[in-house]
Every structure is written in structure tokens, then in C-alpha cells.
Write a protein that holds these residues in place. Structure first.
Motif, PDB file in Angstrom:
ATOM      1  N   SER A 146      -8.802  11.986  -7.669  1.00 29.26           N
ATOM      2  CA  SER A 146      -8.508  10.542  -7.432  1.00 29.26           C
ATOM      3  C   SER A 146      -9.732   9.719  -6.740  1.00 29.26           C
ATOM      4  O   SER A 146     -10.271  10.546  -5.694  1.00 29.26           O
ATOM      5  CB  SER A 146      -7.261  10.231  -6.773  1.00 29.26           C
ATOM      6  OG  SER A 146      -7.348  10.771  -5.190  1.00 29.26           O
ATOM      7  N   LEU A 147      -9.999   8.742  -7.373  1.00 30.52           N
ATOM      8  CA  LEU A 147     -11.456   8.175  -6.848  1.00 30.52           C
ATOM      9  C   LEU A 147     -11.039   6.954  -6.278  1.00 30.52           C
ATOM     10  O   LEU A 147      -9.973   6.351  -6.371  1.00 30.52           O
ATOM     11  CB  LEU A 147     -12.376   8.052  -7.620  1.00 30.52           C
ATOM     12  CG  LEU A 147     -12.846   9.229  -8.615  1.00 30.52           C
ATOM     13  CD1 LEU A 147     -13.780   9.026  -9.548  1.00 30.52           C
ATOM     14  CD2 LEU A 147     -13.355  10.535  -7.766  1.00 30.52           C
ATOM     15  N   TYR A 148     -12.033   6.226  -5.502  1.00 29.82           N
ATOM     16  CA  TYR A 148     -11.340   4.722  -5.072  1.00 29.82           C
ATOM     17  C   TYR A 148     -11.229   3.796  -6.238  1.00 29.82           C
ATOM     18  O   TYR A 148     -10.787   2.928  -6.285  1.00 29.82           O
ATOM     19  CB  TYR A 148     -12.719   4.365  -4.282  1.00 29.82           C
ATOM     20  CG  TYR A 148     -12.588   4.597  -2.867  1.00 29.82           C
ATOM     21  CD1 TYR A 148     -11.585   3.865  -2.206  1.00 29.82           C
ATOM     22  CD2 TYR A 148     -13.414   5.581  -2.063  1.00 29.82           C
ATOM     23  CE1 TYR A 148     -11.589   4.510  -0.886  1.00 29.82           C
ATOM     24  CE2 TYR A 148     -13.356   5.821  -0.886  1.00 29.82           C
ATOM     25  CZ  TYR A 148     -12.030   5.233  -0.196  1.00 29.82           C
ATOM     26  OH  TYR A 148     -12.177   5.572   1.217  1.00 29.82           O
ATOM     27  N   ASP A 149     -11.992   3.987  -7.492  1.00 28.61           N
ATOM     28  CA  ASP A 149     -11.908   3.223  -8.434  1.00 28.61           C
ATOM     29  C   ASP A 149     -11.488   3.852  -9.695  1.00 28.61           C
ATOM     30  O   ASP A 149     -11.826   3.316 -10.971  1.00 28.61           O
ATOM     31  CB  ASP A 149     -13.315   2.702  -8.921  1.00 28.61           C
ATOM     32  CG  ASP A 149     -14.394   3.891  -9.313  1.00 28.61           C
ATOM     33  OD1 ASP A 149     -14.003   4.800  -8.862  1.00 28.61           O
ATOM     34  OD2 ASP A 149     -15.504   3.186  -9.566  1.00 28.61           O
ATOM     35  N   SER A 201       0.702  -1.193   0.050  1.00 29.88           N
ATOM     36  CA  SER A 201       0.000  -0.088  -0.030  1.00 29.88           C
ATOM     37  C   SER A 201       1.021   1.132   0.017  1.00 29.88           C
ATOM     38  O   SER A 201       1.941   1.320   0.765  1.00 29.88           O
ATOM     39  CB  SER A 201      -1.004   0.089   1.243  1.00 29.88           C
ATOM     40  OG  SER A 201      -0.191  -0.141   2.255  1.00 29.88           O
ATOM     41  N   ASN A 258     -17.951   7.710  -7.415  1.00 25.30           N
ATOM     42  CA  ASN A 258     -17.541   7.229  -6.256  1.00 25.30           C
ATOM     43  C   ASN A 258     -16.828   8.211  -5.283  1.00 25.30           C
ATOM     44  O   ASN A 258     -16.885   9.407  -5.679  1.00 25.30           O
ATOM     45  CB  ASN A 258     -16.527   6.158  -6.715  1.00 25.30           C
ATOM     46  CG  ASN A 258     -16.443   5.047  -5.789  1.00 25.30           C
ATOM     47  OD1 ASN A 258     -16.627   5.306  -4.731  1.00 25.30           O
ATOM     48  ND2 ASN A 258     -15.957   4.035  -6.313  1.00 25.30           N
ATOM     49  N   THR A 310     -10.813  10.483  -2.860  1.00 22.57           N
ATOM     50  CA  THR A 310      -9.832  10.348  -2.276  1.00 22.57           C
ATOM     51  C   THR A 310      -8.730  11.207  -2.118  1.00 22.57           C
ATOM     52  O   THR A 310      -7.860  11.442  -1.208  1.00 22.57           O
ATOM     53  CB  THR A 310      -9.334   8.934  -2.151  1.00 22.57           C
ATOM     54  OG1 THR A 310      -8.782   8.848  -3.433  1.00 22.57           O
ATOM     55  CG2 THR A 310     -10.544   8.022  -2.020  1.00 22.57           C
ATOM     56  N   ASN A 368     -18.612  12.183  -2.815  1.00 21.93           N
ATOM     57  CA  ASN A 368     -18.372  12.182  -4.024  1.00 21.93           C
ATOM     58  C   ASN A 368     -18.693  13.443  -4.769  1.00 21.93           C
ATOM     59  O   ASN A 368     -18.892  13.456  -5.892  1.00 21.93           O
ATOM     60  CB  ASN A 368     -19.347  11.201  -4.561  1.00 21.93           C
ATOM     61  CG  ASN A 368     -20.945  11.352  -4.347  1.00 21.93           C
ATOM     62  OD1 ASN A 368     -21.154  12.092  -3.446  1.00 21.93           O
ATOM     63  ND2 ASN A 368     -21.753  10.955  -5.265  1.00 21.93           N
TER      64      ASN A 368
END
Length: 381
Positions: free
Chosen positions: A227-230, A3, A210, A213, A186
Motif C-alpha cells: 500500500s502506497l500513499y497514493d 481516518s 511513492n 505504508t 519507496n
């Protein structure tokens, strides 16, 4: 397969630092590992101070670390005793590191002190997001109670403005033209005229598919990266970037040779970490009270008098303690005491003058070519 919590570029785009699961690694532009920084353990945020060549990290166990990238030496590692440091940013104007904490305060740190140079209570609850504009004038803080506050970094006091948002604040980011991006789950909102007016104007709003982040404005471009989770999204925000760039400061069209010259010049102009203060303009100022004390002490030394010395020589046998012998020995001892005192005063004066010698060097006048025909002066005995 680890990570990665944060990534930041170093002095150029050829090197980057990544805060991974256990340690912090430095990679080049090809992805090759260059260094492994084990003293930056479990880092959550990274900031690079460009003019000081310092890499700063905040860890999961409450430690702040500064590393001199040009020398590879650790400048300072201190424990804040504030818990997990997951909110951190730098002030580009003075190089001070700002951290947000769960008790609603933000603290400012420098590599010259193991204690916080400033602590400010901003919210009644935990601080979730923190950002400082590129000029270092305004600080934006977001709290879990859905409040957004703008502060004046030059005069810490009451907030300039305060807003109540419909959702909790996750990320904050300033642009080069005082546009403020705010992410709440979101939803991404962009405000303008931050710090200029009492109330900021809502400029744009965007709904993502989504949760957001990360949030960051692209310099010299009207682009906001989310930047998104997906995945990742790029939002066009007209007027958010600086239209005119200084080629001596940041040149997007620089060549390979120019990049090398810029790196060498930046290393030669590196500012020492000892000069990081809250007010960088105070370095060029004069400490008037201390200077006045030094001048007064120098004046007193000029008019000081030799103290009176009262010496009683010891008694000697075999006729050596006559009146003439005692007077002679007493005079010699007084003269010795006066010389020692004057020597001490002379050393004091030289210390006050900055350890400069009092000897004057007389330069001889330049001789002309025809001076050899002048009559020579005879020495008189």
C-alpha cells in the motif's frame, strides 16, 4: 470521513474490525456497521487470534485490550506504561501478542497477566517494525538505525543474523515459506532462507513511485501487496506462497453451507484464553515436583499415628468426681478426640486424592436366565 488506522478480518471474511479515529467498529461484508467497541479507544493496531476468538488492540495511550468475539465480553485491558503502541503483531504458534517500543525492547503479553511475560532488548534505539513467521520460530525486528535482526523465538538470546540496510526500515512481513519482505521508503526488498542460513539471500528488489505504508504477503498466492500513499501495488514473488492448502484449515472454494459448518465447528473447538502461554506444549506436561510432594504427603498420612491425649476432667461436686466417674469421663473424652482426629485425616486424604470419595461400589454379577432354578442359600443367623 474518519481516518482508519488498521483493519483485520475476524473468524471469516464476513466480518471485519476497523480501528477508526476514536473507537473500533465491526462491519459485515456489505459494509453495514454491526458493533461499536468504545472500550477500544484510539486503537492503532488490531490482531485477531483465530483459535481463541480474541480481538486484540493496541492504543495510542499505551493500553492493550482483549475482546472475546464469540461472547462479546472484555477479557482484559491493561496499561503497558511503554508509551504509544504503534508496533504490534501476534505469534500464530502460541497466541502471544508482541509489541515494539521506543526504548529498543519488545515485550510479549497474554490476557492472563497484567504484566509482560517476556521483555527482550533487541536494538539500542526505537523499534520501527516487527514480524513473526507463521510457524512462530523466528522474529524479525527493524530499527531506526537501519539494522534488521532475526531472532529465535524458542531460545531468546543472541540474534541469528543482523544486517545493515541502506535505508530506514518501515514495514516487515513474513510469507508462508520464510520469505521476508522489507520496505524502506519507496524501496521493497524480499529476502529468502530466513533463519535457515546465517545470511539471508536478497531475492528481489522493487522501486515504487511513492513511499510504502503497508506490506503483506497473500496466503497461498505468490503475491506481495504494497500500500502506497497514493495507491496500491501487487508484486509477483515466485515461491512465496504455500502451494498446497489444507481444505479443513482454509478452503478458498468453500460453499455457503460449508462456511456455516466451519464456523460452528470452530466455536465448539474454541481454546480458552487461560491456556495462552509462551510454551503451549507445557500444558500437556506433568508438574513433577508438585506431584512428588503430593505423593510424599499421602504416604505420611497413611502411617500417621493418633496423638496421645492427656485430659484432666474438671472437678464436680456431690459425689460425681469419684475415681470411677472420672475414669469414665476421661475415656469418653479421649475417644472423642481420637474420632475427631481420624475424621480430619480422612478429609485430608480425600483432598489429596482430588476430592474423590473412598466408597467402593461393588457391582453385582450379571444374572443368567436359568439362575432362578438354582437352590437359594439360606441365611444363617
Amino acid at each position: 470521513m474518519e481516518s482508519v488506522y488498521d483493519i483485520c478480518y475476524l473468524h471469516n471474511e464476513g466480518m471485519m474490525a476497523a480501528a477508526q479515529k476514536n473507537w473500533t467498529y465491526i462491519y459485515d461484508n456489505l459494509g453495514n456497521e454491526i458493533h461499536c467497541l468504545k472500550h477500544m479507544h484510539r486503537a492503532l493496531n488490531l490482531e485477531f487470534l483465530q483459535h481463541f476468538f480474541l480481538l486484540c488492540s493496541s492504543s495510542n495511550n499505551g493500553f492493550l485490550s482483549w475482546l472475546d468475539v464469540s461472547l462479546g465480553q472484555e477479557v482484559l485491558q491493561t496499561k503497558t506504561f511503554k508509551g504509544m503502541l504503534n508496533v504490534m503483531c501476534q505469534n500464530p504458534w502460541n497466541g502471544v501478542i508482541c509489541c515494539g517500543h521506543t526504548n529498543g525492547t519488545i515485550t510479549m503479553w497474554t490476557p492472563n497477566s497484567k504484566k509482560a511475560v517476556l521483555s527482550m532488548l533487541c536494538h539500542p534505539q526505537a523499534v520501527r517494525a516487527l514480524s513473526i513467521d507463521p510457524s512462530g520460530k523466528y522474529i524479525a525486528t527493524g530499527c531506526v538505525d537501519r539494522t534488521l535482526r532475526i531472532w529465535d523465538a524458542r531460545n531468546v538470546g543472541d540474534p541469528i543474523s543482523s544486517y545493515r540496510l541502506p535505508g530506514g526500515i518501515d514495514k516487515l512481513s513474513f510469507s508462508q515459506t520464510n520469505f521476508l519482505g522489507v520496505s524502506s521508503r519507496n524501496v521493497v526488498e524480499v529476502y529468502r532462507n530466513v533463519g535457515i542460513q546465517e545470511k539471508c539471500d536478497l531475492y528481489m528488489r522493487h522501486h515504487s513511485n511513492n513511499a510504502v505504508t503497508g506490506l503483506r504477503f497473500c496466503p497461498y498466492e505468490d503475491v506481495l501487496g504494497c500500500s502506497l500513499y497514493d495507491g496500491y501495488e501487487s508484486l509477483l514473488i515466485p515461491g512465496s506462497g504455500e502451494p498446497n492448502f489444507d481444505a479443513l484449515e482454509a478452503n478458498p472454494y468453500i460453499s455457503g453451507t460449508g462456511r456455516k459448518e466451519t464456523e460452528v465447528k470452530a466455536l465448539l473447538e474454541k481454546v480458552p484464553s487461560d491456556l495462552i502461554t509462551l510454551d503451549p506444549l507445557s500444558i500437556a506436561q506433568i508438574d513433577v515436583p508438585t506431584l512428588e510432594e503430593k505423593l510424599e504427603a499421602k504416604k505420611k498420612l497413611h502411617w500417621v499415628k493418633v496423638p496421645k491425649v492427656d485430659i484432666q476432667p474438671r472437678y464436680r461436686m456431690k459425689g460425681k468426681s469419684g475415681s470411677a466417674q472420672r475414669f469414665k469421663r476421661k475415656s469418653q473424652m479421649k475417644e472423642h478426640e481420637k474420632r475427631e482426629y481420624l475424621k480430619f485425616i480422612k478429609e485430608k486424604k480425600e483432598t489429596l486424592r482430588g476430592n474423590m470419595t473412598k466408597e467402593k461400589v461393588f457391582q453385582q454379577p450379571k444374572q443368567h436366565l436359568l439362575d432362578r432354578f438354582k437352590p437359594k442359600k439360606r441365611k444363617v443367623d
